[in-house]
Motif scaffolding. Structure first.
Motif, mmCIF file in Angstrom:
data_model
loop_
_atom_site.group_PDB
_atom_site.id
_atom_site.type_symbol
_atom_site.label_atom_id
_atom_site.label_comp_id
_atom_site.label_asym_id
_atom_site.label_seq_id
_atom_site.Cartn_x
_atom_site.Cartn_y
_atom_site.Cartn_z
ATOM 1 N N GLU A 1 0.845 -1.186 0.000
ATOM 2 C CA GLU A 1 0.000 0.000 0.000
ATOM 3 C C GLU A 1 0.884 1.241 0.000
ATOM 4 N N ALA A 2 0.443 2.267 -0.688
ATOM 5 C CA ALA A 2 1.169 3.534 -0.697
ATOM 6 C C ALA A 2 0.870 4.292 0.586
ATOM 7 N N VAL A 3 1.836 5.075 1.025
ATOM 8 C CA VAL A 3 1.664 5.921 2.204
ATOM 9 C C VAL A 3 0.923 7.177 1.763
ATOM 10 N N ASN A 4 -0.098 7.561 2.518
ATOM 11 C CA ASN A 4 -0.885 8.746 2.198
ATOM 12 C C ASN A 4 -0.369 9.942 2.980
ATOM 13 N N VAL A 5 -0.027 10.989 2.274
ATOM 14 C CA VAL A 5 0.340 12.263 2.879
ATOM 15 C C VAL A 5 -0.769 13.233 2.514
ATOM 16 N N SER A 6 -1.411 13.810 3.547
ATOM 17 C CA SER A 6 -2.563 14.681 3.304
ATOM 18 C C SER A 6 -2.311 16.054 3.902
ATOM 19 N N VAL A 7 -2.814 17.080 3.225
ATOM 20 C CA VAL A 7 -2.784 18.453 3.725
ATOM 21 C C VAL A 7 -4.222 18.944 3.692
ATOM 22 N N ASP A 8 -4.783 19.286 4.869
ATOM 23 C CA ASP A 8 -6.176 19.735 4.901
ATOM 24 C C ASP A 8 -6.262 21.232 4.635
ATOM 25 N N ASN A 9 -7.490 21.757 4.658
ATOM 26 C CA ASN A 9 -7.694 23.158 4.288
ATOM 27 C C ASN A 9 -7.132 24.145 5.312
ATOM 28 N N GLN A 10 -6.805 23.699 6.525
ATOM 29 C CA GLN A 10 -6.176 24.577 7.515
ATOM 30 C C GLN A 10 -4.656 24.491 7.468
ATOM 31 N N GLY A 11 -4.085 23.668 6.592
ATOM 32 C CA GLY A 11 -2.649 23.548 6.456
ATOM 33 C C GLY A 11 -2.036 22.487 7.348
ATOM 34 N N LYS A 12 -2.855 21.667 7.982
ATOM 35 C CA LYS A 12 -2.334 20.588 8.829
ATOM 36 C C LYS A 12 -1.883 19.430 7.935
ATOM 37 N N VAL A 13 -0.772 18.825 8.300
ATOM 38 C CA VAL A 13 -0.194 17.742 7.504
ATOM 39 C C VAL A 13 -0.418 16.427 8.245
ATOM 40 N N PHE A 14 -0.808 15.409 7.469
ATOM 41 C CA PHE A 14 -1.076 14.082 8.025
ATOM 42 C C PHE A 14 -0.311 13.053 7.216
ATOM 43 N N ILE A 15 0.243 12.061 7.914
ATOM 44 C CA ILE A 15 0.823 10.886 7.260
ATOM 45 C C ILE A 15 0.002 9.701 7.728
ATOM 46 N N ASP A 16 -0.716 9.102 6.814
ATOM 47 C CA ASP A 16 -1.625 7.989 7.115
ATOM 48 C C ASP A 16 -2.534 8.313 8.307
ATOM 49 N N LYS A 17 -3.236 9.423 8.237
ATOM 50 C CA LYS A 17 -4.228 9.877 9.228
ATOM 51 C C LYS A 17 -3.624 10.245 10.581
ATOM 52 N N ARG A 18 -2.303 10.355 10.642
ATOM 53 C CA ARG A 18 -1.626 10.762 11.872
ATOM 54 C C ARG A 18 -1.075 12.164 11.650
ATOM 55 N N GLU A 19 -1.533 13.127 12.469
ATOM 56 C CA GLU A 19 -1.127 14.515 12.289
ATOM 57 C C GLU A 19 0.321 14.716 12.721
ATOM 58 N N ILE A 20 1.071 15.419 11.867
ATOM 59 C CA ILE A 20 2.456 15.766 12.188
ATOM 60 C C ILE A 20 2.687 17.223 11.827
ATOM 61 N N THR A 21 3.776 17.794 12.320
ATOM 62 C CA THR A 21 4.104 19.176 11.974
ATOM 63 C C THR A 21 4.789 19.200 10.620
ATOM 64 N N LEU A 22 4.786 20.372 10.013
ATOM 65 C CA LEU A 22 5.390 20.534 8.693
ATOM 66 C C LEU A 22 6.890 20.250 8.744
ATOM 67 N N GLU A 23 7.529 20.603 9.852
ATOM 68 C CA GLU A 23 8.970 20.395 9.980
ATOM 69 C C GLU A 23 9.336 18.921 10.147
ATOM 70 N N SER A 24 8.424 18.116 10.643
ATOM 71 C CA SER A 24 8.743 16.706 10.877
ATOM 72 C C SER A 24 8.356 15.798 9.708
#
Length: 135
Positions: free
Chosen positions: A60-83
Motif C-alpha cells: 500500500e502507498a503511504v498517504n500524505v494529506s494536507v487539509d484546508n487549515q494547512g495541517k499535515v497528516f501521514i496515514d491519518k496521523r497529524e504531524i508538523t510541517l517540519e517533521s
C-alpha cells in the motif's frame, strides 16, 4: 441505311454500377473468412505441472494529506510541517521502494503543499502521485 442518331444516346451515363463492387467485396469477405482460422500460429505444447505460488505482495502507498487549515497528516496521523522529512526518511529506511499519495485540499495555501513536496523530494522518495478528483 444511314445511321440515325438519337438525342439521348450521346449523353454520358452518370450512374455507378455497384454490382461489380459488391461482387469483389463478397469474394474478399469469403477469402478472409476462410483464411482467418489458418492465421493462428498456435503451437500446442504440454506444459509442466507445478505447485501453486502466492501472488506477489502488493504494498500500500503511504498517504500524505494536507487539509484546508494547512495541517499535515501521514496515514491519518497529524504531524508538523517540519517533521515531514524525518518521518518520510524513516519510512524510506524501512521500505526502499516506498511510494506516496499526496492529497491536498483545494483551499490550502500552495506554499504549504510546495513545502511538503520539497520535503518528500529531500527524503529521497521518487514515487509520488498527486491525487485529484475527476469531474
Amino acid at each position: 441505311m444511314a445511321m440515325q442518331s438519337h438525342g439521348d444516346s450521346d449523353d454520358v451515363m452518370s450512374e455507378i454500377n455497384v454490382t461489380p463492387l459488391v461482387d469483389v467485396m463478397l469474394v474478399l469477405l469469403v477469402v478472409f473468412i476462410v483464411t482467418a482460422p489458418l492465421l493462428t500460429n498456435a503451437i500446442h505444447v504440454n506444459l509442466p505441472k507445478t505447485d501453486e505460488t502466492a501472488p506477489p505482495e502488493i504494498k500500500e502507498a503511504v498517504n500524505v494529506s494536507v487539509d484546508n487549515q494547512g495541517k499535515v497528516f501521514i496515514d491519518k496521523r497529524e504531524i508538523t510541517l517540519e517533521s515531514v522529512e524525518p518521518e518520510l526518511k524513516s519510512l524510506k529506511a524501512n521500505d526502499p521502494d516506498l511510494s506516496l499519495h499526496l492529497h491536498a485540499d483545494q483551499g490550502v495555501n500552495y506554499g504549504i503543499v510546495a513545502k511538503v513536496m520539497a520535503s518528500i523530494e529531500r527524503a529521497g522518495i521518487s514515487k509520488l502521485a498527486v491525487l485529484t478528483n475527476v469531474q
